[in-house]
Design an enzyme around this catalytic site. Structure first.
Site, PDB file in Angstrom:
ATOM      1  CD  GLU A   1       2.141  -5.138  -7.157  1.00 47.77           C
ATOM      2  OE1 GLU A   1       2.161  -4.689  -8.318  1.00 47.77           O
ATOM      3  OE2 GLU A   1       2.443  -4.456  -6.155  1.00 47.77           O
TER       4      GLU A   1
ATOM      5  CG  HIS B   1      10.984   3.223  -0.639  1.00 49.29           C
ATOM      6  ND1 HIS B   1      10.826   2.286   0.364  1.00 49.29           N
ATOM      7  CD2 HIS B   1      12.301   3.217  -0.979  1.00 49.29           C
ATOM      8  CE1 HIS B   1      11.991   1.715   0.608  1.00 49.29           C
ATOM      9  NE2 HIS B   1      12.901   2.266  -0.179  1.00 49.29           N
TER      10      HIS B   1
ATOM     11  CB  CYS C   1       9.526  -0.900   2.507  1.00 51.69           C
ATOM     12  SG  CYS C   1       8.575  -0.753   4.028  1.00 51.69           S
TER      13      CYS C   1
END
Length: 341
Positions: free
Chosen positions: A88, A282, A325
């Site tokens: 990605e 996250h 992140c």
């Protein structure tokens, strides 16, 4: 693949095929400046030689297979890199800047507790061609202003191919970018000294705790690549010019967000001209860590500034599409590919 080759290598290709020496420069221009996707586009090379090139070589260009768009404008691209493997890349637009976060490996060996990429394991290094193709093939390729090697993988665990890609990006025969537009992130892996010696790009070090034992729990790579040794290597390098070093620090609730950590962080970074970037954690599956709140992050930032450091809280981008992140992972894409084959 021709993409990723140096001018010297492209000249060797030309000579082996009976083409004149200057054909190496022609190939470099078509690949890196004009960004050709097919040999047929290379109109200043004879049709016969174009046909021979196409029979023997792969140009190395291929399109993305999927793209997701965040509500904040961030875009996440999925690229196939060999049978059943994907990586990605993340485009982050901000005002007149467009930064592309690119991958250097399929998965990662470092197994950091807070990172989804490490959870999928490691499934190989990317070639310079596969790294560069991410840059050339996003829809916004012509608009890019900055590149960060902060996607999937540890760049300095794939030093050869990362440096080859940087050479193609920064040399006059390649894209001719200023090294100041490029940042390479690392936990402090074995290729650090070579990266510092052979490139002029900016460096970002994933730190996350100033205490080695605590850092080792978050980042098992601390055992092989101790942060104190990494800092010694950085101190030995002259960062007084335009090249920058920054330290990335994910702030976890109740773990590394108190003033004791801030003071120790200041102590171990003393003498290194640097910037500290505070990053929110996250949330990822099966990990109980939580992000520190804004008030504690702001207090941490002010404490670092009181020690004389430039310290910023980095804005989170693309969290809704798992592009922020620590959230990149292609496990689902690879699993779907296996089921369909």
């Amino acid at each position: 693949m021709l993409l990723g080759m140096s001018l010297e290598e492209l000249t060797t290709v030309a000579l082996r095929m009976g083409m004149p020496r200057f054909a190496g420069k022609q190939l470099a221009e078509w690949i890196y400046v004009r960004r050709a996707t097919d040999f047929a586009e290379m109109t200043n090379i004879s049709q016969a030689n174009r046909q021979k090139l196409a029979e023997i070589y792969d140009l190395g260009r291929y399109p993305w297979s999927d793209v997701q768009c965040s509500v904040d404008g961030t875009k996440k691209y999925l690229f196939p890199v060999g049978e059943g493997r994907f990586v990605e890349s993340v485009l982050i637009p901000e005002g007149d800047r467009a930064t592309l976060c690119i991958s250097s490996q399929v998965g990662c060996k470092m197994d950091c507790l807070f990172c989804m990429t490490g959870k999928q394991g490691w499934n190989g290094n990317l070639s310079a061609a596969e790294i560069l193709n991410q840059i050339f093939s996003v829809d916004e390729a012509a608009e890019l202003t900055n590149l960060v090697y902060m996607g999937m993988g540890e760049p300095l665990d794939n030093t050869d191919e990362v440096l080859r890609s940087i050479e193609a990006l920064t040399e006059p025969w390649g894209m001719g970018w200023s090294p100041k537009r490029i940042t390479v992130s690392t936990i402090g892996a074995k290729g650090l000294e070579r990266f510092l010696a052979e490139s002029r790009c900016h460096l970002a070090v994933s730190l996350h705790s100033p205490f080695p034992e605590e850092r080792r729990k978050l980042m098992p790579g601390e055992k092989a690549f101790p942060i104190m040794q990494t800092l010694d290597r950085i101190r030995a390098y002259d960062f007084s010019g335009q090249r920058r070093v920054s330290f990335e620090y994910i702030v976890f609730d109740g773990l590394n967000d108190d003033m004791r950590h801030a003071d120790e962080l200041a102590a171990i970074l003393r003498g290194i001209p640097c910037r500290i970037n505070l990053i929110r954690f996250h949330k990822i599956p099966a990990v109980s860590l939580r992000s520190s709140d804004t008030a504690r992050m702001e207090a941490f930032r002010k404490r670092m500034e009181s020690h004389g450091f430039t310290c910023t809280i980095r804005a989170s981008r693309g969290e809704d599409i798992f592009a922020a992140c620590g959230m990149l992972s292609t496990s689902k894409a690879e699993s779907s590919e296996e089921k369909s084959s």
